[in-house]
Design a protein around this motif. Structure first.
Motif, short mmCIF file in Angstrom:
data_model
loop_
_atom_site.label_atom_id
_atom_site.label_comp_id
_atom_site.label_asym_id
_atom_site.label_seq_id
_atom_site.Cartn_x
_atom_site.Cartn_y
_atom_site.Cartn_z
N LEU A 1 0.85 -1.18 0.00
CA LEU A 1 0.00 0.00 0.00
C LEU A 1 0.89 1.23 0.00
N ASP A 2 0.54 2.19 -0.83
CA ASP A 2 1.24 3.47 -0.89
C ASP A 2 0.40 4.49 -0.13
N ILE A 3 0.99 5.16 0.83
CA ILE A 3 0.29 6.14 1.67
C ILE A 3 0.86 7.51 1.36
N GLN A 4 0.03 8.40 0.87
CA GLN A 4 0.47 9.73 0.45
C GLN A 4 -0.38 10.83 1.08
N PRO A 5 0.21 11.68 1.93
CA PRO A 5 -0.54 12.85 2.39
C PRO A 5 -0.89 13.72 1.18
N LYS A 6 -2.13 14.14 1.08
CA LYS A 6 -2.59 14.91 -0.08
C LYS A 6 -3.12 16.28 0.30
N GLY A 7 -2.94 16.68 1.54
CA GLY A 7 -3.49 17.95 2.01
C GLY A 7 -3.10 19.15 1.18
N ARG A 8 -1.84 19.23 0.78
CA ARG A 8 -1.38 20.39 -0.01
C ARG A 8 -1.98 20.39 -1.40
N THR A 9 -2.12 19.23 -2.01
CA THR A 9 -2.63 19.19 -3.38
C THR A 9 -4.15 19.36 -3.44
N VAL A 10 -4.83 18.99 -2.35
CA VAL A 10 -6.30 19.10 -2.34
C VAL A 10 -6.75 20.46 -1.81
N ASN A 11 -5.95 21.07 -0.94
CA ASN A 11 -6.34 22.32 -0.31
C ASN A 11 -6.72 23.35 -1.35
N ALA A 12 -7.90 23.90 -1.23
CA ALA A 12 -8.42 24.85 -2.22
C ALA A 12 -9.37 25.83 -1.54
N LYS A 13 -9.74 26.85 -2.29
CA LYS A 13 -10.60 27.90 -1.74
C LYS A 13 -12.09 27.66 -2.00
N SER A 14 -12.43 26.72 -2.89
CA SER A 14 -13.84 26.49 -3.19
C SER A 14 -14.15 25.00 -3.21
N LEU A 15 -15.40 24.66 -2.90
CA LEU A 15 -15.81 23.26 -2.93
C LEU A 15 -15.71 22.67 -4.33
N ASP A 16 -15.95 23.48 -5.35
CA ASP A 16 -15.84 22.98 -6.73
C ASP A 16 -14.43 22.47 -7.01
#
Length: 191
Positions: A97-112
């Motif tokens: 299993l590959d475990i990757q923190p994705k907070g920086r790539t997902v963090n955004a200003k809108s729900l869209d």
């Protein structure tokens, strides 16, 4: 003198407690549900052994093993428990299993934008562990994103999150998507 018939007391109807009402084990269930989503090899017995391993490992990863059970699991501890699960699956099933923190790539200003980013991460070999805040404090597993809903594998009562009930900011009435904690878990294709 005749005695009056004795009236039996009425028992109050109370809602029974369910798992999770008095404990904060959702992070451990989230890990198990994520692993099960990626590893159909996980039987109930294997899931139970992983559960016991994760509970026992609390002693190694925290100074107070009761704290995560009573008040919940933080991101750092969740990462350590994920490493335990990763090791268990590799040894038991020969699955990486590959475990990757994705907070920086997902963090955004809108729900869209968040919806688009999460949708791009997910596929048949990848799930995302997501922390919720706002109207609840909870860890859950996201396995698919539709235009207006997220589909979940959840230890509580959630099966979906609708976009209209989600927010990125503080709220007492909506589910706050805590994106810095988002972690993608993928089953690595054999080489």
């Amino acid at each position: 003198m005749a005695r009056a018939a004795r009236k039996t007391p009425t028992k109050r109807r109370v809602e029974p407690y369910a798992q999770g009402d008095l404990d904060c084990l959702c992070a451990i269930y989230t890990i198990i549900n994520a692993v099960r989503a990626l590893c159909p090899e996980m039987t109930i017995g294997a899931s139970s052994r992983l559960f016991r391993r994760l509970i026992r490992s609390l002693n190694e990863h925290t100074s107070d093993a009761l704290s995560p059970i009573i008040i919940g699991t933080n991101r750092t501890l969740l990462q350590k428990l994920l490493t335990e699960a990763q090791s268990y699956v590799a040894k038991r099933f020969k699955v990486n299993l590959d475990i990757q923190p994705k907070g920086r790539t997902v963090n955004a200003k809108s729900l869209d934008v968040v919806w688009d980013h999460l949708s791009a991460i997910l596929d048949e070999r990848t799930v995302v562990i997501l922390e919720l805040g706002g109207c609840c404090s909870h860890w859950t597993v996201l396995y698919d994103v539709k235009p207006r809903t997220m589909l979940l594998l959840d230890s509580g009562y959630l099966r979906t999150l609708t976009r209209s009930h989600c927010t990125l900011g503080p709220s007492k009435t909506h589910y706050r998507l805590k994106l810095p904690a988002a972690i993608a878990i993928s089953r690595v294709r054999p080489t």
